[in-house]
Motif scaffolding. Structure first.
Motif, mmCIF file in Angstrom:
data_model
loop_
_atom_site.group_PDB
_atom_site.id
_atom_site.type_symbol
_atom_site.label_atom_id
_atom_site.label_comp_id
_atom_site.label_asym_id
_atom_site.label_seq_id
_atom_site.Cartn_x
_atom_site.Cartn_y
_atom_site.Cartn_z
ATOM 1 N N UNK A 1 0.826 -1.306 -0.008
ATOM 2 C CA UNK A 1 -0.196 -0.036 0.020
ATOM 3 C C UNK A 1 0.960 1.326 0.092
ATOM 4 N N UNK A 2 1.957 1.207 -0.419
ATOM 5 C CA UNK A 2 3.143 2.215 -0.300
ATOM 6 C C UNK A 2 3.168 3.199 1.118
ATOM 7 N N UNK A 3 2.934 4.450 0.608
ATOM 8 C CA UNK A 3 2.859 5.368 1.880
ATOM 9 C C UNK A 3 1.705 5.163 2.768
ATOM 10 N N UNK A 4 0.462 4.635 2.142
ATOM 11 C CA UNK A 4 -0.649 4.468 3.146
ATOM 12 C C UNK A 4 -0.384 3.259 3.933
ATOM 13 N N UNK A 5 0.476 2.314 3.410
ATOM 14 C CA UNK A 5 0.705 0.927 4.220
ATOM 15 C C UNK A 5 1.128 1.219 5.718
ATOM 16 N N UNK A 6 2.139 2.303 5.787
ATOM 17 C CA UNK A 6 2.443 2.523 7.047
ATOM 18 C C UNK A 6 1.508 2.775 8.126
ATOM 19 N N UNK A 7 0.274 3.506 7.593
ATOM 20 C CA UNK A 7 -0.561 3.594 8.696
ATOM 21 C C UNK A 7 -1.687 2.614 8.984
ATOM 22 N N UNK A 8 -1.871 1.670 7.803
ATOM 23 C CA UNK A 8 -2.721 0.568 8.099
ATOM 24 C C UNK A 8 -1.934 -0.385 8.944
ATOM 25 N N UNK A 9 -0.629 -0.611 8.685
ATOM 26 C CA UNK A 9 0.257 -1.457 9.636
ATOM 27 C C UNK A 9 0.590 -1.082 10.948
ATOM 28 N N UNK B 1 -1.316 -3.872 13.450
ATOM 29 C CA UNK B 1 -0.328 -4.913 13.927
ATOM 30 C C UNK B 1 0.406 -4.140 15.336
ATOM 31 N N UNK B 2 0.723 -2.788 15.445
ATOM 32 C CA UNK B 2 1.350 -2.411 16.458
ATOM 33 C C UNK B 2 0.720 -2.568 17.827
ATOM 34 N N UNK B 3 -0.681 -1.971 18.158
ATOM 35 C CA UNK B 3 -1.407 -1.687 19.225
ATOM 36 C C UNK B 3 -1.291 -3.128 19.921
ATOM 37 N N UNK B 4 -1.614 -4.231 19.380
ATOM 38 C CA UNK B 4 -1.885 -5.441 20.395
ATOM 39 C C UNK B 4 -0.658 -6.213 20.429
ATOM 40 N N UNK C 1 -11.128 3.673 10.527
ATOM 41 C CA UNK C 1 -11.013 5.133 10.433
ATOM 42 C C UNK C 1 -10.024 5.793 9.446
ATOM 43 N N UNK C 2 -8.815 4.478 9.671
ATOM 44 C CA UNK C 2 -7.684 5.071 8.587
ATOM 45 C C UNK C 2 -8.122 4.857 7.048
ATOM 46 N N UNK C 3 -8.819 3.521 6.852
ATOM 47 C CA UNK C 3 -9.192 3.375 5.553
ATOM 48 C C UNK C 3 -10.028 4.138 4.966
ATOM 49 N N UNK C 4 -11.130 4.683 5.850
ATOM 50 C CA UNK C 4 -11.941 5.712 5.339
ATOM 51 C C UNK C 4 -11.268 6.905 5.172
ATOM 52 N N UNK C 5 -10.219 7.413 5.529
ATOM 53 C CA UNK C 5 -9.594 8.632 5.026
ATOM 54 C C UNK C 5 -8.551 8.452 4.232
ATOM 55 N N UNK C 6 -8.004 7.158 3.877
ATOM 56 C CA UNK C 6 -7.138 7.080 2.676
ATOM 57 C C UNK C 6 -7.461 6.184 1.520
ATOM 58 N N UNK C 7 -8.828 5.689 1.641
ATOM 59 C CA UNK C 7 -9.462 4.901 0.501
ATOM 60 C C UNK C 7 -10.609 5.890 0.075
#
Length: 208
Positions: free
Chosen positions: A118-126, A130-133, A202-208
């Motif tokens: 997902x290029x630049x968007x991928x970092x926010x999705x990742x 992945x990170x919180x849990x 939330x992120x997908x609604x802002x980026x996609x």
């Protein structure tokens, strides 16, 4: 202060064990990160389409938290049971390290895939997925791995080095450690079930 001293003493005694577990886990992350670079284009495209469809579908319908909760437990419980079962065997230590390698591999692979796909968007999705849990999962899995390797080592010593003496591995200290670690796991499950889907949505609604 006695507790702190006890923890420091325990860490010094098993310093190599801590290092080994961390090294195998980190090697797994590195291998997972680099594996994505050598995937076939068709495989990458299929996975990319799957994740894109999944992320887009989050905004179309409500998430069934009960099904998600069960899926998360199924995903983790097999590895947890395997690690704990290996603690009762004399050959458990190297296999537990391989399990940690695999756990690190899946984490590194997933993170790298999301960023690459997902290029630049991928970092926010990742970061959201992945990170919180894993802030709680990683200490949990490292902790039970170290405890299980310690127990396996005790079994090995009892069998080959000290046949006449049986050590009591189920101490109050061990139960407290396990209780604390499983609390971390429960927090991770709650975050992955109730917080991460909303973050991704939330992120997908802002980026996609």
């Amino acid at each position: 202060m006695n507790i702190v001293n006890k923890l420091n003493s325990k860490f010094r005694e098993n310093k190599m064990l801590y290092i080994l577990v961390l090294v195998f886990f980190c090697i797994g992350i590195v291998l997972g990160t680099y594996t994505i670079k050598y995937m076939n284009t068709s495989d990458t495209t299929d996975l990319s389409n799957y994740f894109t469809t999944f992320i887009n579908s989050l905004g179309d319908k409500p998430i069934d938290k009960k099904i998600l909760f069960i899926d998360i437990l199924k995903k983790n419980i097999v590895i947890i049971i395997l690690i704990l079962m290996l603690s009762f065997t004399i050959i458990g230590s190297p296999i537990i390290l391989l399990v940690d390698l695999f756990k690190g591999f899946t984490l590194g692979y997933t993170f790298s895939f999301l960023i690459t796909t997902f290029s630049g968007k991928g970092i926010w999705i990742a970061l959201a997925s992945i990170i919180p849990q894993n802030i709680f999962y990683i200490p949990f899995f490292i902790g039970i791995s170290i405890i299980s390797i310690e127990m396996s080592s005790i079994k090995l010593k009892e069998k080959f080095l000290n046949k006449g003496t049986k050590n009591n591995i189920f101490s109050n200290e061990l139960l407290i450690k396990l209780g604390f670690l499983f609390c971390l796991f429960v927090v991770g499950v709650i975050i992955e079930t109730f917080i991460c889907p909303n973050l991704i949505k939330f992120i997908s609604s802002k980026l996609y």
